[in-house]
Write an enzyme that holds these catalytic residues in place. Sequence first.
Site, PDB file in Angstrom:
ATOM      1  N   ASN A   1      26.742  96.482   3.088  1.00  0.00           N
ATOM      2  CA  ASN A   1      26.543  95.554   4.207  1.00  0.00           C
ATOM      3  C   ASN A   1      25.055  95.152   4.252  1.00  0.00           C
ATOM      4  OD1 ASN A   1      25.836  94.684   6.851  1.00  0.00           O
ATOM      5  ND2 ASN A   1      27.792  95.423   7.608  1.00  0.00           N
TER       6      ASN A   1
ATOM      7  N   ASP B   1      23.604  92.970   6.407  1.00  0.00           N
ATOM      8  CA  ASP B   1      23.198  92.360   7.681  1.00  0.00           C
ATOM      9  C   ASP B   1      21.728  92.612   8.023  1.00  0.00           C
ATOM     10  OD1 ASP B   1      25.826  91.636   8.008  1.00  0.00           O
ATOM     11  OD2 ASP B   1      26.250  93.073   9.588  1.00  0.00           O
ATOM     12  N   HIS B   2      21.288  93.838   7.770  1.00  0.00           N
ATOM     13  CA  HIS B   2      19.963  94.200   8.280  1.00  0.00           C
ATOM     14  C   HIS B   2      18.808  93.695   7.419  1.00  0.00           C
ATOM     15  CE1 HIS B   2      21.810  95.783  11.675  1.00  0.00           C
ATOM     16  NE2 HIS B   2      22.504  96.674  10.989  1.00  0.00           N
TER      17      HIS B   2
ATOM     18  N   ARG C   1      10.817  87.609  11.991  1.00  0.00           N
ATOM     19  CA  ARG C   1       9.676  86.717  11.809  1.00  0.00           C
ATOM     20  C   ARG C   1      10.056  85.247  11.735  1.00  0.00           C
ATOM     21  NH1 ARG C   1       4.471  88.360   9.862  1.00  0.00           N
ATOM     22  NH2 ARG C   1       3.989  90.041  11.299  1.00  0.00           N
TER      23      ARG C   1
ATOM     24  N   HIS D   1      28.295  90.295   8.418  1.00  0.00           N
ATOM     25  CA  HIS D   1      28.893  90.025   9.738  1.00  0.00           C
ATOM     26  C   HIS D   1      28.200  88.815  10.355  1.00  0.00           C
ATOM     27  CE1 HIS D   1      29.947  91.938  13.949  1.00  0.00           C
ATOM     28  NE2 HIS D   1      30.351  90.696  13.846  1.00  0.00           N
TER      29      HIS D   1
ATOM     30  N   ARG E   1      27.744  87.071  13.397  1.00  0.00           N
ATOM     31  CA  ARG E   1      27.980  87.260  14.836  1.00  0.00           C
ATOM     32  C   ARG E   1      27.881  85.937  15.570  1.00  0.00           C
ATOM     33  NH1 ARG E   1      27.570  91.876  17.916  1.00  0.00           N
ATOM     34  NH2 ARG E   1      27.735  93.787  16.714  1.00  0.00           N
TER      35      ARG E   1
ATOM     36  N   ARG F   1      22.519  86.830  15.296  1.00  0.00           N
ATOM     37  CA  ARG F   1      21.312  87.651  15.411  1.00  0.00           C
ATOM     38  C   ARG F   1      20.805  88.146  14.058  1.00  0.00           C
ATOM     39  NH1 ARG F   1      23.660  93.051  18.268  1.00  0.00           N
ATOM     40  NH2 ARG F   1      24.497  91.514  19.694  1.00  0.00           N
ATOM     41  N   HIS F   2      21.711  88.255  13.073  1.00  0.00           N
ATOM     42  CA  HIS F   2      21.217  88.613  11.733  1.00  0.00           C
ATOM     43  C   HIS F   2      21.703  87.573  10.707  1.00  0.00           C
ATOM     44  CE1 HIS F   2      24.978  90.899  11.977  1.00  0.00           C
ATOM     45  NE2 HIS F   2      24.431  91.899  12.639  1.00  0.00           N
TER      46      HIS F   2
ATOM     47  N   GLU G   1      32.833  89.751   7.816  1.00  0.00           N
ATOM     48  CA  GLU G   1      33.142  90.416   9.093  1.00  0.00           C
ATOM     49  C   GLU G   1      32.953  89.436  10.229  1.00  0.00           C
ATOM     50  OE1 GLU G   1      31.207  93.880  10.711  1.00  0.00           O
ATOM     51  OE2 GLU G   1      31.326  94.743   8.724  1.00  0.00           O
TER      52      GLU G   1
ATOM     53  N   THR H   1      25.184  97.361  17.869  1.00  0.00           N
ATOM     54  CA  THR H   1      26.020  97.280  16.674  1.00  0.00           C
ATOM     55  C   THR H   1      27.477  97.376  17.122  1.00  0.00           C
ATOM     56  OG1 THR H   1      26.474  98.285  14.513  1.00  0.00           O
ATOM     57  CG2 THR H   1      25.853  99.792  16.288  1.00  0.00           C
ATOM     58  N   THR H   2      28.419  97.278  16.183  1.00  0.00           N
ATOM     59  CA  THR H   2      29.832  97.288  16.556  1.00  0.00           C
ATOM     60  C   THR H   2      30.192  98.671  17.105  1.00  0.00           C
ATOM     61  OG1 THR H   2      30.133  95.833  14.667  1.00  0.00           O
ATOM     62  CG2 THR H   2      32.120  96.612  15.765  1.00  0.00           C
TER      63      THR H   2
ATOM     64  N   GLU I   1      40.233  99.259   8.515  1.00  0.00           N
ATOM     65  CA  GLU I   1      38.982  99.988   8.297  1.00  0.00           C
ATOM     66  C   GLU I   1      38.808 100.922   9.492  1.00  0.00           C
ATOM     67  OE1 GLU I   1      35.574  97.928   6.771  1.00  0.00           O
ATOM     68  OE2 GLU I   1      34.183  99.331   7.729  1.00  0.00           O
TER      69      GLU I   1
ATOM     70  N   HIS J   1      30.866 102.611   8.969  1.00  0.00           N
ATOM     71  CA  HIS J   1      29.963 102.683  10.117  1.00  0.00           C
ATOM     72  C   HIS J   1      29.188 103.997  10.151  1.00  0.00           C
ATOM     73  CE1 HIS J   1      28.668 100.447  13.689  1.00  0.00           C
ATOM     74  NE2 HIS J   1      28.144 101.627  13.983  1.00  0.00           N
ATOM     75  N   GLY J   2      27.886 103.858  10.029  1.00  0.00           N
ATOM     76  CA  GLY J   2      26.981 104.981  10.255  1.00  0.00           C
ATOM     77  C   GLY J   2      26.886 105.985   9.123  1.00  0.00           C
TER      78      GLY J   2
ATOM     79  N   GLY K   1      25.948 100.021   5.435  1.00  0.00           N
ATOM     80  CA  GLY K   1      24.837  99.081   5.517  1.00  0.00           C
ATOM     81  C   GLY K   1      23.533  99.676   5.983  1.00  0.00           C
ATOM     82  N   HIS K   2      23.473 100.007   7.259  1.00  0.00           N
ATOM     83  CA  HIS K   2      22.202 100.329   7.897  1.00  0.00           C
ATOM     84  C   HIS K   2      21.424 101.400   7.143  1.00  0.00           C
ATOM     85  CE1 HIS K   2      19.606 102.290  10.957  1.00  0.00           C
ATOM     86  NE2 HIS K   2      19.364 101.029  11.260  1.00  0.00           N
TER      87      HIS K   2
HETATM   88  N1  PXP Z   1      32.110  98.351   8.688  1.00  0.00           N
HETATM   89  C1  PXP Z   1      32.135  97.566   9.779  1.00  0.00           C
HETATM   90  C2  PXP Z   1      33.438  96.981  10.185  1.00  0.00           C
HETATM   91  C3  PXP Z   1      30.951  97.287  10.492  1.00  0.00           C
HETATM   92  O1  PXP Z   1      30.998  96.520  11.590  1.00  0.00           O
HETATM   93  C4  PXP Z   1      29.729  97.801  10.018  1.00  0.00           C
HETATM   94  C5  PXP Z   1      28.440  97.447  10.661  1.00  0.00           C
HETATM   95  O2  PXP Z   1      28.439  97.624  11.963  1.00  0.00           O
HETATM   96  C6  PXP Z   1      29.755  98.620   8.888  1.00  0.00           C
HETATM   97  C7  PXP Z   1      30.958  98.879   8.245  1.00  0.00           C
HETATM   98  C8  PXP Z   1      28.508  99.233   8.343  1.00  0.00           C
HETATM   99  O3  PXP Z   1      27.978 100.129   9.250  1.00  0.00           O
HETATM  100  P1  PXP Z   1      26.529 100.688   9.021  1.00  0.00           P
HETATM  101  O4  PXP Z   1      25.607  99.526   8.994  1.00  0.00           O
HETATM  102  O5  PXP Z   1      26.311 101.589  10.183  1.00  0.00           O
HETATM  103  O6  PXP Z   1      26.549 101.435   7.712  1.00  0.00           O
END
Ligand code: PXP
Length: 251
Positions: A11, A13-14, A22, A47, A49, A53-54, A74, A104-105, A155, A198-199, A220-221
């Site tokens: 992911n 996004d970040h 910036r 994602h 949104r 935002r990202h 997403e 976050t979600t 998921e 997630h996480g 992702g994060h």
């Molecule tokens: N899967 C889904 C459906 C998500 O919404 C996200 C991000 O919020 C992720 C995976 C990845 O999560 P993370 O960035 O915490 O690794």
Amino acid sequence: MTISHLRLGVNIDHVATVRNARGGNNPDPVRAALIAQEAGADGITAHLREDRRHIVDTDIDGLMDALKIPLNFEMAATPEMQAIALRHKPHAICLVPEKREEVTTEGGLEVAKQDNALALYIAPFIAAGSRVSMFIGAEKAQVEACARIGAPVIELHAGAYADAWAEGRWADRDAELSKITDMAAYAHELGLEVHVGHGLTYDSVGPIAALPHVAELNIGHFIIGEAIFRGLGPAIVEMRKHMDAAREGLA
Ligand code: PXP
């Protein structure tokens, strides 16, 4: 039956979060996606949104043009996002709940209480050939609702498991892991493909990667954070190693 290759969706996004801090073009999420592809990611997750935002619309255009690996798009189940997804027809669409004020979600999608609306919402994606997945909590009612509406993929939200791990709440971690384990097996039995996300971190990914019915992880994060220290390619290669080590012996 064990699903032999556990896919890793990265992911990005970040990368866009940092760019947007910036304004301007740097760092470029499409460049990050290409590095992830080179480093062995099986897919890219982004994602879009409502508040942009990202990831922004032009990122999705760029990803669709540049990637050889699948894009997992997403999005929230809104008319605006449906139109965008149908224009692009990405390989995969993952429906997530979206609250404006959340960082976050936070939770999973409430599928069980809106079966009919969601069945109608996803029908055009399925007709267009996109693989639809529903981001849900590890609850029987949600898994069953996904099967009922004809979503081929779920998921499972690993956030509570990951938080418990990060905070050293081991009993909670084990309880969350066993919910994910049970619901992954149940969903597989119902014929659904199972993803988890997630996480997840290098520490917490192992027990999830070892679940035989899980086909894909979306991370992702942590990877983007780790990229600051190691570089993006090596951060992904390291995640892959942790996944493969956990999977070894299952095949
Ligand atoms: N899967 C889904 C459906 C998500 O919404 C996200 C991000 O919020 C992720 C995976 C990845 O999560 P993370 O960035 O915490 O690794």
